[in-house]
Design a protein around this motif. Structure first.
Motif, PDB file in Angstrom:
ATOM      1  N   PHE A 478       0.873  -1.075  -0.220  1.00  0.00           N
ATOM      2  CA  PHE A 478      -0.048   0.065  -0.078  1.00  0.00           C
ATOM      3  C   PHE A 478       0.808   1.281   0.014  1.00  0.00           C
ATOM      4  CE2 PHE A 478      -2.306   3.238   2.322  1.00  0.00           C
ATOM      5  CZ  PHE A 478      -3.546   3.388   1.590  1.00  0.00           C
ATOM      6  N   ARG A 481       2.970   1.715  -3.110  1.00  0.00           N
ATOM      7  CA  ARG A 481       2.066   2.281  -4.058  1.00  0.00           C
ATOM      8  C   ARG A 481       1.742   3.773  -3.832  1.00  0.00           C
ATOM      9  NH1 ARG A 481      -3.219   3.027  -4.553  1.00  0.00           N
ATOM     10  NH2 ARG A 481      -3.949   3.452  -6.781  1.00  0.00           N
ATOM     11  N   MET A 485       2.986   6.993  -6.216  1.00  0.00           N
ATOM     12  CA  MET A 485       1.794   7.793  -6.794  1.00  0.00           C
ATOM     13  C   MET A 485       2.414   9.297  -6.458  1.00  0.00           C
ATOM     14  SD  MET A 485      -0.562   6.590  -8.210  1.00  0.00           S
ATOM     15  CE  MET A 485       0.421   4.992  -8.983  1.00  0.00           C
ATOM     16  N   TYR A 510      -0.160  -7.454  -3.242  1.00  0.00           N
ATOM     17  CA  TYR A 510      -1.243  -7.669  -4.191  1.00  0.00           C
ATOM     18  C   TYR A 510      -1.427  -9.183  -4.759  1.00  0.00           C
ATOM     19  CZ  TYR A 510      -1.903  -2.558  -3.163  1.00  0.00           C
ATOM     20  OH  TYR A 510      -2.112  -1.708  -2.510  1.00  0.00           O
ATOM     21  N   TRP A 527      -6.856  -9.947  -4.877  1.00  0.00           N
ATOM     22  CA  TRP A 527      -8.143  -9.099  -5.043  1.00  0.00           C
ATOM     23  C   TRP A 527      -8.173  -8.325  -6.371  1.00  0.00           C
ATOM     24  CZ3 TRP A 527      -9.787  -6.652  -0.106  1.00  0.00           C
ATOM     25  CH2 TRP A 527     -11.068  -6.023   0.007  1.00  0.00           C
ATOM     26  N   PRO A 528      -9.058  -8.873  -7.250  1.00  0.00           N
ATOM     27  CA  PRO A 528      -8.911  -8.509  -8.380  1.00  0.00           C
ATOM     28  C   PRO A 528      -8.920  -7.001  -9.089  1.00  0.00           C
ATOM     29  CG  PRO A 528     -10.356 -10.359  -8.384  1.00  0.00           C
ATOM     30  CD  PRO A 528     -10.176 -10.072  -6.869  1.00  0.00           C
ATOM     31  N   VAL A 529      -9.924  -6.505  -8.367  1.00  0.00           N
ATOM     32  CA  VAL A 529     -10.052  -4.939  -8.595  1.00  0.00           C
ATOM     33  C   VAL A 529      -8.846  -4.176  -8.416  1.00  0.00           C
ATOM     34  CG1 VAL A 529     -11.193  -2.865  -8.173  1.00  0.00           C
ATOM     35  CG2 VAL A 529     -12.383  -5.177  -7.887  1.00  0.00           C
ATOM     36  N   LEU A 530      -8.083  -4.550  -7.322  1.00  0.00           N
ATOM     37  CA  LEU A 530      -6.757  -3.749  -6.977  1.00  0.00           C
ATOM     38  C   LEU A 530      -5.847  -4.203  -7.928  1.00  0.00           C
ATOM     39  CD1 LEU A 530      -6.936  -3.911  -3.133  1.00  0.00           C
ATOM     40  CD2 LEU A 530      -8.022  -2.416  -4.536  1.00  0.00           C
ATOM     41  N   ARG A 533      -6.022  -2.544 -10.909  1.00  0.00           N
ATOM     42  CA  ARG A 533      -5.907  -1.010 -11.061  1.00  0.00           C
ATOM     43  C   ARG A 533      -4.264  -0.894 -11.113  1.00  0.00           C
ATOM     44  NH1 ARG A 533      -8.877   3.202 -10.414  1.00  0.00           N
ATOM     45  NH2 ARG A 533      -7.887   5.207  -9.585  1.00  0.00           N
ATOM     46  N   VAL A 534      -3.517  -1.820 -10.067  1.00  0.00           N
ATOM     47  CA  VAL A 534      -1.986  -1.851  -9.897  1.00  0.00           C
ATOM     48  C   VAL A 534      -1.380  -2.067 -11.056  1.00  0.00           C
ATOM     49  CG1 VAL A 534      -0.219  -2.699  -8.746  1.00  0.00           C
ATOM     50  CG2 VAL A 534      -1.940  -2.113  -7.402  1.00  0.00           C
TER      51      VAL A 534
END
Lengths: 1186, 166
Positions: A478, A481, A485, A510, A527-530, A533-534
């Motif tokens: 986390f 990342r 960013m 992740y 976690w597919p959504v994350l 996104r990553v």
């Protein structure tokens, strides 16, 4: 702005801070880094005679603001300065020195001592000469020489400026007796300190004055380069020792106890607050005392006496607590904790100094090679360790909490607070209290510290690395990342690079791994959504970083792995993005190496399209190579079952393929592809992935409709050599990405690879015939290799010739060629139907490329000519003698004969390897019935030697038919008409049948076999030909399938004896019965002759008996009343003449009726007893009428 | 420890959405069930009745998920320190608190919330646990796969209204 040192640990409280600076512009950064690495190794120095170790912390940059905190925490103070520069001449040196002085001035408030390391000069400070050999030597004479040279140099420099030469002179002296000087430096500084004591106003800053004096002493050290800096370590040690002694002097300075000299130590932000404060008030004095105690604690800690430090801290704390001086209380707490940590957890890791072999360690070097002496690694004497006040591990954390709580009250101390939090966290990691450590880390997030972007990135990265140290991978990711960013918030181009690499580090948390096998598991993973996104961020940063190849790789990975988690819209979007990326840079199927050494394995797009079925296709049957010597048709293997499990069961890795491929032939693999997308999918390329044998690819490029069902695609290739070919998978080029899809990664296909044997090249021929092709062909035997067909329509007995052509279409000569016939029915049967000339074929070999080979094939309309009416065993039929039968199925009017003309051929390398090819011509012959023989019989001919074979022929064709027989006889039979045909033949000696007829009802098959020798013999004697004038066809009637009864055969056979009975000179010919009148004289002339010499003619008798067949009475009665006999009825012979003999007698009949004349010839033995009797048959009969 | 980390907030995070009025933010809940492989199984959001019609910010949910995912470390670690299923607030980030609940089957229930509501969340978790267990009994449901059930969602919304936003 003060910078947070994110790497600080509790142990750093113990260290002396030394600033190492890069001076001047001529020193390459790399050389500076090398020097820095060397210097950094000297991290702990044992002070001779003190039983204490001093630890040094080197920094390459240190903001002045941070230095200002030095009063608050002594380890933040820059105590020493090492400037590193390079110069090649004295002018340059001067500049270097100026810049060095500038730096020194900056930190002058805190610096105890400093050094200038100059590379590029001789050790004595002279510029490097051309002959570097001389400089290396330090023999007496050489040095002297060098000295003279330097003398010259000095003269040169004198011209430049005398001030410098003076300085140089001093420098050179210092080089000459450096060790002495080193000590002197220390002692001088010590002296300065002492003198400072005498003049209180200049107490603290006194030694910085030495700068202005420019009596730099041992400050400047010259080296030609780093390799020749053998004594650098020694020098550093000296330097550190000098720092230590100054420190020690300060520590021992008890002047603070005198109240009149009390000085209030301040944190930077406090200075303004305390301006103009009444220094004489009791509280201020106490504050001074307390803070000084704390400061003393710091000094003790640095001087390697943590035990003593604890006492000072505690005293300081007691004083300050009453004054509510929270910041300094917090300082005391932190100091306490740090000292306790140092005591509790001696730095054992410091012992594992990484030694560089190139780094010569002079014997007796002061670098502390830790021995099991009374000294601990932390420089603490053993007795000291038992010192009081050491905190319990839990208390250390409590104290840190306390300190941080107090720090948080001061906005200006945010930096201190943050560092304290990190330090506490590191202590907790050491104590393995991870949950508590995470609390401290969480606190860091909430500390409000305005700082630069870079600083923030550092902070988050540090947080992430600490989180990962405590095993909180997800938290670590986390923050990685977040740091990533942060890199790009202000759109700097360098930021993307950093962002990318930070994101890469964030992947682990992740559950993202670039190894597909590791990532795609049977269960959900992460976690597919994350992840989506990553990965997207990774793609974007890679693109912005200017590495489209990486972007493509990540995008491919994203599409492949996230496919099932994406919505239809997202899929479309992803694919569009990928296509956009690949338009600029095509995706490869190789691994990519990153700058940080990471390898990105290739991603095979096995989902787009997905392959459902993968089959290695055998070559067409007529092109399959066949082992020449091996008989493939009969495989009689012994089957033995065993319940034992012998060895490992062969896994289905590579299935057995029961065929081979041929070098130079186009080979095929069939696959079924699916397009799961809602859009059309264009496959730009799909080919085979092979290994072992070179293979030329003929790729396909199909376009799959949206959401297609399985679509067949042929992957073609041409092996270029013989050997074992491994088919590993297939390659695709889809959406601009090249992928190598290996079968071992496609578990649904069940095999890891296929292995195909490629045999050496073989020729290839086409096979054609001049006959029209057949419409249909039912399979006969192994009819798969049929390449052409021929059909013919024949009447039974007709013959036909057709031309068969073989054309060599390959570029290999056919050296060997065999023609054989296979058929459903018997071989013997078809060999009668089809014949060809083998010698003709042989004479045309070898068959060169593009040449043709022709041979004629003769077809004979074979038939048994038996009428289907004879099939049923109808005994009431007119001709009882014919007892042939046929099965009902063959009662059709026309009969279809199918056969395969198989050509085996080989040549070139394939022949040497023992392979050939088979191809076949399917032959279909319709045999129409022409004539049927409905009855047959044997009749005696006029001559005894001859007999007639009589056939009843029916014309079953629909045309008028002309029959030729007996060479010149000719009859015409109309359709459906029956004619009798007598054929006269000589009576024959018939061969003896080997086996008796067993079957009453023989099958057709049996019938077809002309095993009956008599039938065959007779067939050879009879030649009946037919012709149909209207269709201009002609043929032959074969009678070899007719069966002759024993009676027939007896008639045909030549008799053992010949009888000739003449009545009144007329030859008696049955069945005619001669008629006489009563009273007529009937002369009987019996002629007897033996035709074969089979009998032993000894004594014999011939007798004639006459009887009357009276219908009413019994056959034998006294006939003496009804007939008178003239002459002898019986005659005896001793010897029979060779040509037989006549016996003559006469009768006169007295009554009418039918009389029978029975002639017998008997052979007698010695006793005149009859043993063999011949009878004249048929018995002659005479009708007597009135 | 909690006293130490007073209610200061990190404002400068890239991911944090634009500064909203804390008044406006209060009473939002984001509930998620996480499976054994850190895979989300069920998600639900509960907004106070007066804010239901507000347009959702796209980034919003992603941020929630990132926070929830990062909190799993603390959930796993804290699970060892207590025998309770309800772990109370385990983590916080910006304005979000993360409360957690671990079922006997080690499914992790997480709740992101911006106001403290310990009892309400506890009740909600307990009720959802009940609902989940009943759902998991379904022989056609495979553990660790996303829950796609209207009944389950309705239940979640019902309990959300009852204990959280209502």
């Amino acid at each position: 702005m003060s910078l947070v040192d994110y790497s600080q640990t509790a142990e750093d409280h113990q260290t002396l801070l030394v600033l190492v600076r890069h001076t001047g512009s001529s020193l390459a950064p790399q050389s500076f880094n090398n020097a820095w690495d060397h210097i950094r190794r000297v991290s702990s120095v044992h002070v001779p005679g003190q039983k204490r170790d001093v630890y040094v912390r080197y920094k390459r940059g240190y903001p002045i603001e941070n230095n200002e905190w030095g009063d608050f925490q002594a380890h933040r103070k820059v105590l020493g300065l090492i400037s590193i520069g390079k110069c090649s001449s004295h002018e340059e040196f001067e500049k270097l020195f100026e810049s060095y002085k500038g730096v020194k001035k900056e930190y002058s408030s805190t610096i105890y001592n400093s050094r200038l390391l100059v590379f590029g000069m001789n050790k004595d400070g002279s510029p490097l000469e051309e002959e570097p050999a001389q400089e290396k030597l330090d023999n007496g004479e050489e040095v002297k020489d060098g000295g003279e040279k330097h003398g010259d140099n000095r003269n040169d420099s004198k011209i430049v400026g005398s001030g410098l030469t003076d300085q140089m002179n001093e420098n050179m002296k210092s080089v000459a007796d450096k060790s002495k000087q080193g000590k002197a430096a220390a002692s001088t500084t010590a002296e300065v300190v002492k003198s400072g004591q005498q003049h209180p106003t200049a107490t603290k800053r006194s030694h910085s004055n030495s700068l202005t004096k420019e009596s730099t002493g041992a400050e400047v050290v010259f080296y030609p380069d780093l390799e020749h800096a053998e004594d650098l370590e020694e020098r550093l040690k000296e330097f550190v020792t000098s720092l230590f002694f100054v420190l020690e002097g300060k520590r021992l300075d008890r002047s603070f106890e005198r109240t009149e000299r009390l000085q209030l130590l301040c944190a930077p932000h406090e200075k303004k607050v305390y301006v103009g404060i009444d220094t004489d008030s009791k509280s201020v004095k106490k504050k001074c005392m307390g803070r000084l105690r704390k400061h003393l604690g710091d000094l003790c800690l640095q001087a390697g006496m943590p035990g003593e430090a604890i006492l000072h801290y505690q005293t300081g704390l007691d004083v300050l607590r009453n004054l509510n001086d929270f910041l300094w209380m917090a300082g005391c707490y932190e100091g306490l904790s740090a000292a306790s940590v140092i005591l509790k957890y001696p730095r054992s890791q410091a012992a594992t100094l990484k030694r560089n072999l190139s780094f010569n360690v002079v014997k007796g070097s002061a670098i502390n090679i830790h021995t099991k002496s009374s000294t601990y690694v932390n420089g603490l004497d053993v007795p000291d360790r038992t010192g009081t006040g050491v905190l319990h591990p839990d208390d250390i954390i409590d104290k840190y909490e306390e300190a941080i709580k107090h720090y948080s009250k001061f906005k200006n101390a945010a930096m201190i607070e943050m560092e304290a939090s990190f330090k506490a966290c590191r202590v907790l990691i050491m104590q393995r209290k991870y949950l508590q450590a995470s609390d401290f880390l969480q606190n860091v997030v909430y500390i409000n510290l305005t700082s630069s972007e870079e600083d923030k990135i550092n902070r988050y990265s540090t947080l992430a690395s600490l989180y990962s140290q405590i095993g909180f991978q997800r938290k670590a990711s986390f923050f990685k990342r977040v740091a990533a960013m942060q890199c790009v918030t202000h759109g700097t181009s360098t930021g993307w690079h950093q962002c990318y690499y930070l994101l890469l580090q964030a992947l682990g948390g992740y559950n993202l791994s670039f190894d597909i096998k590791e990532f795609i598991k049977d269960h959900a993973n992460g976690w597919p959504v994350l992840q989506f996104r990553v990965l997207h961020e990774l793609v974007y940063s890679a693109r912005r970083m200017g590495n489209p190849q990486l972007a493509v790789r990540h995008m491919t990975f994203l599409l492949h792995t996230m496919y099932q988690h994406l919505t239809e819209e997202e899929r479309r979007e992803t694919i569009t993005t990928l296509e956009g990326l690949t338009a600029r840079c095509e995706g490869t199927c190789h691994s990519l190496a990153l700058e940080n050494g990471m390898i990105l394995p290739p991603v095979a797009l096995t989902r787009l399209p997905s392959v459902k079925f993968f089959k290695v296709v055998a070559p067409a049957p007529h092109l399959q190579p066949v082992k020449i010597n091996c008989d493939t048709t009969s495989k009689h293997e012994i089957f033995i079952y065993t319940p034992l499990f012998l060895g490992e069961e062969k896994s289905s890795d590579s299935p057995e393929l029961d065929f081979q491929w041929v070098e130079g032939d186009t080979c095929e693999v069939q696959i079924q592809v699916l397009n799961p997308l809602k859009d059309e999918l264009k496959i730009q390329y799909i080919g085979l992935l092979t290994d072992g044998v070179e293979m030329e690819q003929f790729p396909a490029n199909p376009t799959l409709p949206p959401e297609s069902g399985p679509i067949h695609v042929k992957l073609l290739g041409q092996p270029k050599a013989a050997g074992q070919l491994r088919i590993l998978g297939y390659c695709t080029h889809v959406l601009g990405v090249r992928s190598n899809c290996k079968l071992k990664d496609l578990r649904q296909l069940g095999h890891t690879h296929f292995e195909v044997d490629v045999v050496p090249s073989l020729p290839q021929v086409t096979l054609e015939s001049s006959l029209p092709k057949s419409v249909s062909f039912t399979s006969v035997g192994n009819s798969a290799n049929v390449v052409s067909s021929a059909s013919a329509l024949l009447y039974a007995g007709q013959s036909l010739e057709c031309m068969t052509t073989l054309h060599n279409i390959s570029d290999i000569t056919v050296e060997k060629l065999d023609v054989a016939l296979t058929q459903k029915i018997d071989n013997d049967f078809c060999s009668r139907m089809f014949t060809w000339c083998k010698d003709n074929i042989k004479s045309q070999l070898p068959l060169q490329p593009a040449n043709q080979l022709c041979f004629s094939l003769c077809i004979y309309g074979f038939s048994d000519f038996l009428s289907p009416d004879l099939l049923s065993p109808d005994f009431s039929s007119p001709c009882r003698s014919t007892k042939s039968t046929r099965s009902r199925s063959d009662s059709l009017d026309s009969k279809v004969i199918e056969a395969l003309l198989t050509v085996k051929y080989s040549g070139g390398k394939g022949l040497q390897a023992g392979y050939c090819r088979h191809c076949s011509l399917a032959l279909m012959v319709d045999v129409l019935p022409s004539l049927y023989i409905t009855r047959w019989d044997v009749l005696p001919a006029k001559s005894v030697d001859h007999c007639y074979l009589v056939f009843d022929l029916v014309n079953v064709s629909s045309h008028e038919m002309i029959i030729n027989y007996d060479t010149d006889k000719k009859i015409i039979i109309e359709p459906q008409q029956s004619r009798r045909l007598p054929v006269e033949i000589r009576r024959q000696e018939l061969p003896v049948e080997e086996k008796p007829e067993v079957y009453q009802f023989v099958s057709y098959r049996f019938l077809c076999e002309p095993t009956n020798k008599c039938s065959q013999l007779l067939a050879s004697l009879v030649d009946i030909r037919w012709s149909i004038p209207s269709t201009k066809v002609c043929g032959k009637v074969g009678i070899e399938y007719l069966k002759w009864t024993k009676e027939h055969l007896k008639q045909i056979q030549v008799a053992t004896v010949n009888w000739e009975v003449r009545l009144n000179g007329q030859l008696y010919l049955p069945p005619d019965i001669p008629a006489f009148q009563i009273g007529d004289l009937v002369n009987l002339d019996v002629m007897f002759r033996r035709s074969r010499d089979v009998l032993d003619w000894t004594s014999s008798k011939l007798s004639v008996m006459i009887t009357q067949d009276a219908p009413a009475t019994s056959s034998v009665c006294d006939i003496s009343d009804s007939v008178s006999c003239l002459g002898l009825l019986t005659s005896y012979y001793r010897q029979i003449p060779e040509d037989g003999f006549h016996h003559t007698c006469a009768f006169i009949f007295h009554v009418s009726g039918l009389f029978t004349i029975d002639c017998r010839f008997s052979l007698l033995d010695a006793d005149h007893v009859v043993h063999t009797t011949f009878r004249c048959l048929p018995v002659a009969q005479v009708l007597v009428s009135n | 420890m909690t006293t130490m980390t007073s209610q200061r907030r990190l404002r400068s995070l890239v991911l944090s959405r634009s500064e909203n009025d804390p008044e406006n933010m209060s009473g939002m809940y984001y509930f998620i069930i996480v499976g054994h492989y850190d895979n989300p199984i069920f998600e639900a959001e509960f907004n106070p009745p007066n804010k239901i019609n507000e347009p959702k910010i796209d980034d919003h949910r992603h941020l929630n998920q990132f926070i929830a995912h990062a909190a799993l470390d603390l959930v796993d670690e804290q699970a060892w320190t207590t025998s309770n299923m309800y772990l109370k607030v385990v983590d916080k980030f910006n304005e979000w608190f993360v409360s957690a609940f671990i079922t006997a089957g080690r499914m992790r229930f997480l709740m992101l919330h911006d106001v403290k509501n310990e009892d309400g969340i506890k009740n909600f978790f307990t009720e959802m646990y009940d609902t989940y267990v009943k759902f998991a009994m379904n022989p056609f449901y495979e553990i660790n796969t996303p829950i796609k059930s209207q009944a389950f969602e309705k239940k979640a919304q019902f309990f959300g209204r009852k204990y959280l936003t209502g």
